[in-house]
Design a protein around this motif. Structure first.
Motif, mmCIF file in Angstrom:
data_model
loop_
_atom_site.group_PDB
_atom_site.id
_atom_site.type_symbol
_atom_site.label_atom_id
_atom_site.label_comp_id
_atom_site.label_asym_id
_atom_site.label_seq_id
_atom_site.Cartn_x
_atom_site.Cartn_y
_atom_site.Cartn_z
ATOM 1 N N ILE A 226 -6.251 3.439 8.610
ATOM 2 C CA ILE A 226 -4.849 3.359 9.044
ATOM 3 C C ILE A 226 -4.683 2.230 10.061
ATOM 4 O O ILE A 226 -3.655 1.555 10.104
ATOM 5 C CB ILE A 226 -4.390 4.698 9.662
ATOM 6 C CG1 ILE A 226 -4.380 5.818 8.599
ATOM 7 C CG2 ILE A 226 -3.014 4.576 10.293
ATOM 8 C CD1 ILE A 226 -3.368 5.631 7.497
ATOM 9 N N LEU B 268 -4.181 -1.360 8.247
ATOM 10 C CA LEU B 268 -3.250 -1.521 7.130
ATOM 11 C C LEU B 268 -2.377 -2.762 7.246
ATOM 12 O O LEU B 268 -2.095 -3.433 6.262
ATOM 13 C CB LEU B 268 -2.349 -0.288 7.005
ATOM 14 C CG LEU B 268 -2.933 0.927 6.300
ATOM 15 C CD1 LEU B 268 -1.950 2.074 6.340
ATOM 16 C CD2 LEU B 268 -3.286 0.596 4.858
ATOM 17 N N CYS C 106 1.141 -1.263 5.114
ATOM 18 C CA CYS C 106 1.756 0.005 5.516
ATOM 19 C C CYS C 106 3.195 0.060 5.030
ATOM 20 O O CYS C 106 3.959 -0.898 5.185
ATOM 21 C CB CYS C 106 1.718 0.151 7.040
ATOM 22 S SG CYS C 106 2.667 1.556 7.678
ATOM 23 N N CYS D 124 5.890 5.400 5.797
ATOM 24 C CA CYS D 124 6.372 6.728 5.397
ATOM 25 C C CYS D 124 6.148 7.796 6.458
ATOM 26 O O CYS D 124 6.817 8.827 6.463
ATOM 27 C CB CYS D 124 5.721 7.153 4.086
ATOM 28 S SG CYS D 124 3.933 7.462 4.205
ATOM 29 N N CYS E 85 0.837 9.810 7.567
ATOM 30 C CA CYS E 85 -0.392 9.836 8.363
ATOM 31 C C CYS E 85 -0.173 10.550 9.691
ATOM 32 O O CYS E 85 -0.999 11.358 10.134
ATOM 33 C CB CYS E 85 -0.907 8.419 8.606
ATOM 34 S SG CYS E 85 0.258 7.334 9.464
ATOM 35 N N ARG F 19 5.610 1.744 12.172
ATOM 36 C CA ARG F 19 4.194 1.484 11.912
ATOM 37 C C ARG F 19 3.347 2.464 12.728
ATOM 38 O O ARG F 19 3.720 2.830 13.847
ATOM 39 C CB ARG F 19 3.825 0.050 12.275
ATOM 40 C CG ARG F 19 4.576 -1.000 11.458
ATOM 41 C CD ARG F 19 4.183 -2.412 11.864
ATOM 42 N NE ARG F 19 4.919 -3.420 11.101
ATOM 43 C CZ ARG F 19 4.598 -3.834 9.884
ATOM 44 N NH1 ARG F 19 3.530 -3.316 9.287
ATOM 45 N NH2 ARG F 19 5.305 -4.751 9.267
ATOM 46 N N CYS G 279 -5.434 11.485 7.713
ATOM 47 C CA CYS G 279 -4.388 10.458 7.600
ATOM 48 C C CYS G 279 -4.587 9.603 6.353
ATOM 49 O O CYS G 279 -3.625 9.258 5.658
ATOM 50 C CB CYS G 279 -4.361 9.582 8.854
ATOM 51 S SG CYS G 279 -5.933 8.766 9.235
ATOM 52 N N GLU G 280 -5.830 9.283 6.052
ATOM 53 C CA GLU G 280 -6.120 8.442 4.890
ATOM 54 C C GLU G 280 -5.821 9.174 3.582
ATOM 55 O O GLU G 280 -5.384 8.571 2.601
ATOM 56 C CB GLU G 280 -7.576 7.993 4.918
ATOM 57 C CG GLU G 280 -7.908 7.096 6.106
ATOM 58 C CD GLU G 280 -9.365 6.678 6.128
ATOM 59 O OE1 GLU G 280 -10.067 6.935 5.128
ATOM 60 O OE2 GLU G 280 -9.807 6.095 7.143
ATOM 61 N N CYS H 82 -2.023 8.928 3.092
ATOM 62 C CA CYS H 82 -1.440 7.584 3.039
ATOM 63 C C CYS H 82 -1.279 7.048 1.614
ATOM 64 O O CYS H 82 -2.252 6.988 0.859
ATOM 65 C CB CYS H 82 -2.296 6.621 3.853
ATOM 66 S SG CYS H 82 -1.696 4.911 3.824
ATOM 67 N N CYS I 273 7.092 5.373 -2.325
ATOM 68 C CA CYS I 273 6.081 5.513 -1.273
ATOM 69 C C CYS I 273 6.321 6.773 -0.450
ATOM 70 O O CYS I 273 5.371 7.418 0.016
ATOM 71 C CB CYS I 273 6.053 4.277 -0.379
ATOM 72 S SG CYS I 273 7.605 3.888 0.458
ATOM 73 N N GLY J 270 3.776 9.774 -0.119
ATOM 74 C CA GLY J 270 3.368 10.225 1.208
ATOM 75 C C GLY J 270 3.550 11.721 1.386
ATOM 76 O O GLY J 270 2.682 12.401 1.930
ATOM 77 N N TYR K 220 0.603 14.470 1.893
ATOM 78 C CA TYR K 220 0.625 15.405 3.022
ATOM 79 C C TYR K 220 0.501 16.857 2.538
ATOM 80 O O TYR K 220 -0.253 17.652 3.111
ATOM 81 C CB TYR K 220 1.925 15.230 3.803
ATOM 82 C CG TYR K 220 2.201 16.304 4.823
ATOM 83 C CD1 TYR K 220 1.610 16.263 6.088
ATOM 84 C CD2 TYR K 220 3.058 17.363 4.519
ATOM 85 C CE1 TYR K 220 1.870 17.258 7.022
ATOM 86 C CE2 TYR K 220 3.318 18.357 5.448
ATOM 87 C CZ TYR K 220 2.721 18.303 6.702
ATOM 88 O OH TYR K 220 2.971 19.293 7.631
#
Length: 398
Positions: free
Chosen positions: A6, A9, A13, A16, A19, A39, A53-54, A57, A166, A170, A174
């Motif tokens: 993250i 990126l 990025c 969204c 992350c 960001r 987070c990854e 993403c 996106c 995202g 999640y």
């Protein structure tokens, strides 16, 4: 220093916020840059490199291509809903269905005097209008929205989530396995790209100053001039005599829309979208541009939607509302002909970087307008002329 990707990126990025919502330690915050794009900023002191987070993403890793089940054209049989919608009213019908079953709808709504756009949760039809219609500026999705969607599914309520590819990717990242639940229906839109929130905020302030009263509502896809030649309409707050007013101009004459359609104000990630046709959305919706040439016998003056069902869940959802639509089968090629951004990212304006540097440096809207004219493309000019001809013919017939 945390090892999470993250942190590296950069322009990949898409903002969204998945992350930040997924981080179990709360060590990722979303902060706006000079163009207003969000960001991630990672607090290295508390990051544990867990990888959550990854996994969420959309810009990291690869996802399978959306599996197209069917392609249709459709429009609501309700004239009232068509008037309230940007195209054929299909999102409104899907949303009403979910709400009627005690569910929740999540979509983008104007906030802060129309200066920003944020995703919100709507639990009744009274609030539905706020998340309808296209909004050509990037919306933000807060942690509370991600958690609200998750908690609603866990409590047994249906959820309809709508956003760009996106954003859908995202949200699904999640949710993990929860995103596969029959209670969760995801809809992405055919996306041209998302413009600078800073430019939009400044534009709204300028419109208020130029008109003499603040903007209190925006319809970026007003059909008062027709669907094919839609207008950007700005409603202004009531003045001293308590009579508010609306200013409107055909999209090809609105400077903000010209910058957007010229691909000058878009986020960098939109130029190489990481989620195009791989967001995992159950349904993809968009305007069926060119429909009038394929089916001239059908009235499309108030809009027609292209409906791509990407999953069996999506097919069931569309079938459930299809009886209150006029619809028919279509092909992917027919949709792509008028919507090339469905399958490929747009090319940037040749001087996009210079334009965005001017925006980031704080140039005023009048100065930007004087320097950047953004001439319409041939397709936009033709569409505008066709719309004008149809309006004149209609007026003559009356």
């Amino acid at each position: 220093m945390p090892k999470t990707a993250i942190c590296t990126l950069a322009d990949a990025c898409c903002g969204c916020g998945a992350c930040s919502a997924a981080c179990p330690k709360g060590c990722i915050s979303m902060e706006r840059d000079d163009l207003g794009f969000s960001r991630p900023v990672v607090n290295a002191e508390i990051c544990i490199d867990c990888g959550a987070c990854e996994q969420a993403c959309p810009a990291i890793g690869e996802r399978s291509v959306d599996q197209l089940q069917s392609v249709s054209w459709a429009k609501s049989d309700s004239s009232e809903l068509l008037d309230r919608s940007s195209s054929g009213g299909i999102f409104g019908l899907l949303a009403r269905k979910v709400l009627s079953e005690g569910g929740v709808v999540c979509g983008a709504a104007f906030d802060e005097g129309c200066r920003t756009v944020r995703h919100v949760l709507v639990g009744n039809e009274t609030g539905l209008d706020a998340v309808m219609r296209s909004k050509y500026v990037q919306s933000s999705i807060g942690k509370e929205v991600y958690r609200g969607v998750r908690n609603a599914i866990r409590s047994g309520r249906r959820v309809l989530f709508a956003g760009t590819a996106c954003q859908v990717a995202g949200m699904r990242g999640y949710l993990g396995k929860l995103g596969e639940s029959d209670l969760f229906l995801s809809v992405d839109v055919i996306c041209h790209g998302v413009p600078s929130p800073e430019l939009w905020s400044r534009w709204i302030d300028y419109r208020g100053e130029a008109f003499g009263s603040d903007v209190c509502d925006v319809n970026m896809r007003s059909k008062t001039t027709g669907w094919l030649s839609y207008s950007a309409a700005y409603k202004h707050a009531a003045e001293k005599d308590n009579t508010g007013d609306t200013e409107s101009r055909v999209f090809g004459e609105d400077w903000y829309m010209k910058a957007f359609l010229a691909n000058a104000s878009l986020r960098s990630s939109c130029l190489a979208c990481p989620a195009k046709r791989s967001s995992g959305a159950d349904i993809t919706l968009g305007d069926f541009w060119g429909f009038q040439n394929i089916h001239p016998e059908i009235d499309c003056s108030k809009g027609v939607s292209a409906v791509l069902c990407n999953s069996k869940k999506g097919e069931r959802a569309f079938k459930a509302i299809s009886r209150i639509t006029l619809n028919g089968s279509a092909t992917l090629d027919e949709v792509v002909a008028g919507n090339p951004s469905l399958i490929r990212s747009v090319s940037p304006h040749p001087m996009r970087d210079e334009f965005l540097n001017d925006v980031a440096s704080g140039s005023s809207i009048p100065d930007l307008m004087a320097k950047w004219k953004f001439r319409q493309s041939l397709r936009q000019r033709v569409r505008g002329k066709l719309g004008a001809i149809k309006r004149r013919l209609k007026k003559f017939q009356i």
